[in-house]
Design a protein around this motif. Sequence first.
Motif, PDB file in Angstrom:
ATOM      1  N   GLY A 277      37.028  23.763  37.661  1.00  0.00           N
ATOM      2  CA  GLY A 277      35.815  24.334  37.405  1.00  0.00           C
ATOM      3  C   GLY A 277      35.153  25.343  38.639  1.00  0.00           C
ATOM      4  N   ALA A 278      36.347  25.733  39.260  1.00  0.00           N
ATOM      5  CA  ALA A 278      36.204  26.676  40.537  1.00  0.00           C
ATOM      6  C   ALA A 278      37.171  27.999  40.521  1.00  0.00           C
ATOM      7  CB  ALA A 278      36.108  26.095  41.850  1.00  0.00           C
ATOM      8  N   ASP A 279      37.650  28.331  41.336  1.00  0.00           N
ATOM      9  CA  ASP A 279      38.450  29.751  41.520  1.00  0.00           C
ATOM     10  C   ASP A 279      39.013  30.054  42.683  1.00  0.00           C
ATOM     11  OD1 ASP A 279      36.678  31.812  42.858  1.00  0.00           O
ATOM     12  OD2 ASP A 279      35.488  31.395  41.283  1.00  0.00           O
ATOM     13  N   GLY A 280      39.790  30.927  42.851  1.00  0.00           N
ATOM     14  CA  GLY A 280      40.725  31.057  44.010  1.00  0.00           C
ATOM     15  C   GLY A 280      40.002  31.550  45.066  1.00  0.00           C
TER      16      GLY A 280
ATOM     17  N   TYR B 111      31.842   9.339  36.415  1.00  0.00           N
ATOM     18  CA  TYR B 111      30.579   9.910  35.534  1.00  0.00           C
ATOM     19  C   TYR B 111      31.072  10.513  34.111  1.00  0.00           C
ATOM     20  CZ  TYR B 111      31.968  14.632  36.770  1.00  0.00           C
ATOM     21  OH  TYR B 111      32.838  15.663  36.814  1.00  0.00           O
ATOM     22  N   ASP B 112      30.085  10.581  33.279  1.00  0.00           N
ATOM     23  CA  ASP B 112      30.221  10.983  31.922  1.00  0.00           C
ATOM     24  C   ASP B 112      30.201  12.263  31.794  1.00  0.00           C
ATOM     25  OD1 ASP B 112      29.972  11.360  29.262  1.00  0.00           O
ATOM     26  OD2 ASP B 112      28.686  10.092  28.858  1.00  0.00           O
ATOM     27  N   THR B 113      31.416  12.871  31.391  1.00  0.00           N
ATOM     28  CA  THR B 113      31.629  14.497  31.382  1.00  0.00           C
ATOM     29  C   THR B 113      31.024  15.101  30.290  1.00  0.00           C
ATOM     30  OG1 THR B 113      33.545  14.257  30.374  1.00  0.00           O
ATOM     31  CG2 THR B 113      33.992  14.388  32.511  1.00  0.00           C
ATOM     32  N   SER B 114      30.251  14.413  29.335  1.00  0.00           N
ATOM     33  CA  SER B 114      29.320  15.159  28.413  1.00  0.00           C
ATOM     34  C   SER B 114      28.349  15.696  29.051  1.00  0.00           C
ATOM     35  CB  SER B 114      29.039  13.987  27.307  1.00  0.00           C
ATOM     36  OG  SER B 114      28.382  13.103  27.794  1.00  0.00           O
ATOM     37  N   TRP B 115      27.813  15.248  30.053  1.00  0.00           N
ATOM     38  CA  TRP B 115      26.825  16.047  30.983  1.00  0.00           C
ATOM     39  C   TRP B 115      27.233  17.380  31.283  1.00  0.00           C
ATOM     40  CZ3 TRP B 115      22.018  14.140  30.215  1.00  0.00           C
ATOM     41  CH2 TRP B 115      21.834  12.724  30.092  1.00  0.00           C
ATOM     42  N   LEU B 116      28.231  17.576  31.385  1.00  0.00           N
ATOM     43  CA  LEU B 116      28.621  18.994  32.009  1.00  0.00           C
ATOM     44  C   LEU B 116      28.504  20.196  31.157  1.00  0.00           C
ATOM     45  CD1 LEU B 116      31.977  17.964  33.619  1.00  0.00           C
ATOM     46  CD2 LEU B 116      29.713  17.831  34.772  1.00  0.00           C
ATOM     47  N   ASN B 117      28.294  19.942  29.759  1.00  0.00           N
ATOM     48  CA  ASN B 117      28.246  21.164  28.698  1.00  0.00           C
ATOM     49  C   ASN B 117      27.514  20.611  27.788  1.00  0.00           C
ATOM     50  OD1 ASN B 117      28.533  23.665  27.709  1.00  0.00           O
ATOM     51  ND2 ASN B 117      30.378  22.875  26.645  1.00  0.00           N
ATOM     52  N   ARG B 118      26.123  20.740  27.677  1.00  0.00           N
ATOM     53  CA  ARG B 118      25.204  20.634  26.681  1.00  0.00           C
ATOM     54  C   ARG B 118      23.891  21.512  26.915  1.00  0.00           C
ATOM     55  NH1 ARG B 118      23.104  14.357  27.164  1.00  0.00           N
ATOM     56  NH2 ARG B 118      21.007  15.174  26.554  1.00  0.00           N
ATOM     57  N   ALA B 119      23.096  21.894  25.700  1.00  0.00           N
ATOM     58  CA  ALA B 119      22.037  22.778  25.669  1.00  0.00           C
ATOM     59  C   ALA B 119      21.046  22.271  26.553  1.00  0.00           C
ATOM     60  CB  ALA B 119      21.813  23.044  24.135  1.00  0.00           C
ATOM     61  N   ASP B 120      20.843  21.228  26.456  1.00  0.00           N
ATOM     62  CA  ASP B 120      19.424  20.850  27.372  1.00  0.00           C
ATOM     63  C   ASP B 120      19.705  20.566  28.819  1.00  0.00           C
ATOM     64  OD1 ASP B 120      20.856  18.575  26.993  1.00  0.00           O
ATOM     65  OD2 ASP B 120      19.162  17.526  26.362  1.00  0.00           O
ATOM     66  N   VAL B 121      20.957  20.926  29.242  1.00  0.00           N
ATOM     67  CA  VAL B 121      21.040  20.852  30.993  1.00  0.00           C
ATOM     68  C   VAL B 121      21.898  22.173  31.400  1.00  0.00           C
ATOM     69  CG1 VAL B 121      22.296  19.324  32.804  1.00  0.00           C
ATOM     70  CG2 VAL B 121      21.227  18.229  30.849  1.00  0.00           C
TER      71      VAL B 121
ATOM     72  N   GLY C  28      24.453  23.853  32.736  1.00  0.00           N
ATOM     73  CA  GLY C  28      25.759  23.321  33.130  1.00  0.00           C
ATOM     74  C   GLY C  28      26.221  23.604  34.592  1.00  0.00           C
ATOM     75  N   GLY C  29      25.824  24.991  35.174  1.00  0.00           N
ATOM     76  CA  GLY C  29      26.419  25.315  36.521  1.00  0.00           C
ATOM     77  C   GLY C  29      25.709  24.269  37.496  1.00  0.00           C
ATOM     78  N   ALA C  30      24.264  24.015  37.302  1.00  0.00           N
ATOM     79  CA  ALA C  30      23.490  23.300  38.194  1.00  0.00           C
ATOM     80  C   ALA C  30      24.008  21.700  38.201  1.00  0.00           C
ATOM     81  CB  ALA C  30      22.082  23.414  37.887  1.00  0.00           C
TER      82      ALA C  30
ATOM     83  N   TRP D 218      28.348  27.381  45.243  1.00  0.00           N
ATOM     84  CA  TRP D 218      28.344  28.599  44.393  1.00  0.00           C
ATOM     85  C   TRP D 218      29.313  28.558  43.307  1.00  0.00           C
ATOM     86  CZ3 TRP D 218      24.403  31.119  43.153  1.00  0.00           C
ATOM     87  CH2 TRP D 218      24.433  32.532  42.323  1.00  0.00           C
ATOM     88  N   HIS D 219      30.592  28.447  43.627  1.00  0.00           N
ATOM     89  CA  HIS D 219      31.829  28.618  42.547  1.00  0.00           C
ATOM     90  C   HIS D 219      31.318  27.813  41.373  1.00  0.00           C
ATOM     91  CE1 HIS D 219      34.287  29.344  46.319  1.00  0.00           C
ATOM     92  NE2 HIS D 219      33.333  30.348  46.162  1.00  0.00           N
ATOM     93  N   TYR D 220      30.862  26.527  41.529  1.00  0.00           N
ATOM     94  CA  TYR D 220      30.471  25.768  40.685  1.00  0.00           C
ATOM     95  C   TYR D 220      29.089  26.348  39.810  1.00  0.00           C
ATOM     96  CZ  TYR D 220      34.256  22.553  41.611  1.00  0.00           C
ATOM     97  OH  TYR D 220      35.434  21.987  41.912  1.00  0.00           O
ATOM     98  N   LEU D 221      28.560  26.745  40.454  1.00  0.00           N
ATOM     99  CA  LEU D 221      27.133  27.587  39.919  1.00  0.00           C
ATOM    100  C   LEU D 221      27.604  28.481  38.798  1.00  0.00           C
ATOM    101  CD1 LEU D 221      24.900  26.945  43.072  1.00  0.00           C
ATOM    102  CD2 LEU D 221      24.338  25.933  40.796  1.00  0.00           C
TER     103      LEU D 221
END
Lengths: 295, 133
Positions: free
Chosen positions: A50-53, A155-165, A167-169, A193-196
Motif C-alpha cells: 500500500g505504499a511506494d518507493g 484486522y478485517d481487510t474488508s474495511w480497507l476498500n468500501r464506499a462509506d469509509v 480508504g486512504g484515511a 502520507w504514502h498510505y493516505l
Amino acid sequence: MAGATPSLEDAAVEPIIGRYLNLTIAGRRQRLYFEEAGSGIPLLCLHTAGADGRQWRHLMTDDAITRHFRVLAFDLPWHGKSNPPEGYERETYQLTTADYVAAIRAFCAALDLDRPVTMGCSIGGRIVLELAIAHAAEFRALIGLEAADFQTPWYDTSWLNRADVHGGAVCAALVSGLIAPTSPPATRHETLWHYLQSGPGVFQGDLYFYRVDGDLRGRVAGIDTGLCPLFLLTGEYDFSCTPEDTLRTAAQIAGVETTIMNELGHFPMSENPAQFRRYILPVLERIRAIEAGPQ
Amino acid sequence: MIEAEATEALARRFEALPRLLEKDDDLRGRGAALGTTCLIGIGAIPFLVTLEHGMRLSLARGPHLMRAWRFAVRGSALGWERFWQAPPPPGWHDLFALAKRGEMTIEGDLHPFVAHLQVMKDLLALPRRIAEA
C-alpha cells in the motif's frame, strides 16, 4: 510567504534520479516508475504494502551508503507513480507470489543488474524469503525487514476498500499503530502520507499476497545462506510482524543473521531513518566484506 | 484488592478525557464530524462516551442499565495502564496491538469507529498526557 524573495541558498537538489521503465511482467505490459542514487553494488529496495518507493529516499541521500551501493527502488504496478496495467478498471487488484517475483526479476533483468543485494520491508520482507527459497543464486545477499514466514492477521481487510469509509484515511490510521511512538512526528506523518495517497483497493490487494498467497510456513528451512547470505531485521514496536514472528522464522534457517531493532516499528527506513541507519549500515558493511572475500 | 484500586486509578485518569480534549484544538478539528455514542471499558468499569458533532464529549460512568451504544472498546486494566505509559512499551502501544494480544475487545457497529479511526485512537490515548501518579 507572499513577497518573500526566492533564495538560492534555501534550494537543494537531491541526488535521487527518477525514471520510467516500460517492460513486460508475467505477460502484461507495465510502466514502472523507479528511483536510484549512488554507484557500486546494486541494492534493490522493495516497499511495503500500500505504499511506494519513496520510503527509501533517506538511504538514497546517505553518502555512507551511496558511495558503495547503487540504491534502486521501483514502485510496484498500481503503486506510487507506476501505472496499473491497461484494463485495470475492469479487474480487482490482487498481488500474487508469482506476479511479485516476476516483477522483481523482470526489473533486475531490464536494468541488467548483476546479482543485486535486495532488501524488502513487510510484503517486501516476505518476498525476500521467497527469493531466498527459490532464486538465491540471482542475489548477492538478501535483507528482510519486518519479515517472517507468516503473521497472524489482526484486522478485517474488508474495511480497507468500501464506499462509506475513506480508504486512504483508514489504511493510514491502521498502520499508524505500527510506527514506534518514539519516531519523529515529521517522518511518522510522511510515512502515513504514502498510505493516505494509495489507490483504492491497492493495500487490500497487496494483503492478499501477505495473508493468503505468500504463506511460507514449512518452506523457509530450505534456505541456503551459504548460497546467498540472509539478514533479518525487525523493529520492536512492530506488532504486525512481531519480533517473535521473525525469531521463529530465523530459528528455522541455518546461518541467518537476525537483529531486533530498538525504537523502530514496521517502517524502519522511513519512520525513523536516523535510528534505522544504526542498524542497516553494519549489515551493508558485512555484505561488502563478504563480497571482498577473505583478506 | 490492589487490582480494584489500580482500576479505580485508571478510571479517574480516563475521567480527565473532556479536559484533555478541550486543550487539543487539532484533535477537536479532526474529529469535528464524528457523532456517536460508545462504551469504553476500563477494566470492569464501563463509561458511556457521547460525542456530538464538533467533538463535544460527555462521559457517564456506569454501570448503565439498558443504555444503547454503537460500539464498545473494552480493555483490561493492565492493557490501559501500559497503553497510557509515555512512551508505551512495545506491543502495548496501539489499540489493535492490545486487541491482538487479547487485552482489548472492539465490538459492535464498528463503522463510526473505523471511519474515524485515527481520531478514536488519538482520543483514547489522551490520558497518556497525564503523568503517572
